[in-house]
Scaffold this active site. Structure first.
Site, short mmCIF file in Angstrom:
data_model
loop_
_atom_site.label_atom_id
_atom_site.label_comp_id
_atom_site.label_asym_id
_atom_site.label_seq_id
_atom_site.Cartn_x
_atom_site.Cartn_y
_atom_site.Cartn_z
CE1 TYR A 101 -3.52 2.75 1.11
CE2 TYR A 101 -1.59 3.64 2.22
CZ TYR A 101 -2.87 3.80 1.74
OH TYR A 101 -3.49 5.01 1.87
CD GLU A 189 -5.93 4.61 -0.59
OE1 GLU A 189 -6.11 5.32 0.41
OE2 GLU A 189 -6.78 3.83 -1.04
#
Ligand code: GDP
Ligand code: MN
Length: 383
Positions: A101, A189
């Site tokens: 991530y 993101e």
């Protein structure tokens, strides 16, 4: 403004972040043709702006034409967490060994952007943050200097990323920060940033939310606005056409007011009196009769709504105009779909009260009474 995955991926790819080959398709034949061109296996992914599409059945990996056809047919047109799927992204599947991530967001507490890296990618990062906060390495950035390379390396190192890909992941993080900064982002993101067996990194998903008020200086993003606004939610679409600030909620008491603060207060009061708000709807200042009629149309279009409360405080908005709008809108019905409660205050409220047709609406003098009445109506129906 929230970009669709395919839009965000386009922005990321233009900045040099590796992404899989992909094509957007809005029908089954188009999806199959895209898959053939890209080469199997491919992932077929619903383009709706919600997370967790994978778990909800909105993403399928397919190995051949039959599977592609079946998957595209199942996903296109499906209802995914309340959103209608109008298009899919077909992209080359990634053979991955790890899912990371990486993200940039504003840390309001610190008053600074923060870069985040985790080796627990591929799952909802909010869950990771709750269950295992140490698994997310954070690095705050001073916006006047931007992200220093050592900061990116530190975040990547702290997260425990495999050294073999640390440099590439750091570069992705730096690029993501620059994008976030240059494009007036609110969140950027990549989850997952996939790592392959031969130590390459590739963005398998992309999220980019940008400040709507900055679009005037982001022509490239401004061009994406119409597409980004087509969310697959008919009511949000309608709100956009009418120019309302609207948020769909889960409850059954419809709320219409003028001014964001007043509408929020009404939501709180509905909750306070044991009801559940169905929506946030701000008709804005100076709302004329037709706008009021449009607002009613919106709220009645929500199947969950069992009653409606109007909370209008006249400033620029005049009570008599609002009352006229309510009458006009309701006179069109042989039978009023759901009970409507009205509370008027401020400019011309008395004239408004006189105009309101009490065969069509329930009038209350105070906000408390109006909200309680609407909550009662909604409860009566649910019983
Ligand atoms: P989200 O569920 O809406 O966040 O969509 P993602 O694009 O993040 O996909 C969800 C999950 O699908 C990923 O975390 C992977 O675990 C899984 N997945 C498996 N293979 C692939 C692939 O080749 N491409 C993509 N995009 N996802 C894959
Ligand atoms: Mn994801």
């Amino acid at each position: 403004m929230k970009l669709h995955e395919y839009q965000a991926k386009g922005v990321f790819a233009d900045a040099g972040i590796p992404t899989p080959d992909s094509q957007l398709a809005s029908d089954v034949d188009g999806a199959v043709a895209a898959a053939e061109e890209i080469g199997y296996p491919v992932a077929i992914k619903a383009q709706v702006q919600v997370g967790g599409r994978g778990k909800a059945g909105g993403i399928k990996l397919v190995d051949d034409e039959d599977e592609a056809r079946e998957a595209a047919d199942a996903i296109l047109g499906m209802d995914l967490k309340g959103y209608h799927v109008d298009s899919v992204l077909v992209e080359g599947a990634v053979d991955f060994t790890d899912e990371l991530y990486v993200g940039i967001t504003m840390d309001r507490g610190e008053g600074k952007p923060v870069a985040m890296v985790s080796t627990k990618g591929g799952v909802d990062i909010e869950e990771v943050a709750e269950e295992d906060p140490d698994a997310i390495a954070q690095e705050h950035v001073d916006p006047s200097f931007g992200m220093h390379p050592y900061q990116a390396r530190k975040a990547v190192y702290d997260a425990g990323v495999d050294p073999a890909v640390a440099r590439d992941v750091s570069n992705v993080l730096m690029t993501l920060y620059d994008l976030w900064e240059q494009k007036d982002g609110s969140d950027a993101e990549i989850n997952p940033l996939m790592v392959t067996a031969d130590d390459e990194v590739i963005a398998a998903d992309a999220v980019m939310n940008v400040d709507e008020d900055a679009l005037f200086r982001q022509p490239e993003l401004a061009e994406m606005e119409a597409e980004a606004a087509s969310t697959g939610d008919d009511l949000e679409q309608k709100a956009d056409e009418y120019g309302f600030d609207y948020v769909r909620l889960e409850g059954n008491t419809g709320i219409i007011g003028n001014g964001a603060g007043l509408v929020m207060t009404t939501l709180d009061l509905v909750d306070y009196y044991g009801g559940e708000p169905a929506n946030f709807l701000d008709v804005g200042g100076g709302a004329k009769a037709d706008r009021i009629a449009n607002a009613l149309d919106m709220v009645f279009s929500d199947d969950n709504v069992e009653s409606v409360v109007f909370n209008i405080f006249g400033g620029i908005t005049r009570g008599d105009e609002v009352a006229k709008g309510i009458n006009e809108a309701l006179e069109q019905f042989d039978e009023i779909p759901k009970p409507v409660v009205v509370r008027l205050a401020g400019t011309n409220w008395e004239e408004g009260m006189e105009i309101l047709n009490e065969d069509l609406v329930t009038v209350e003098q105070t906000l408390e009474d109006a909200v309680q009445r609407a909550v009662e109506y909604a409860e009566e129906v649910s019983e």
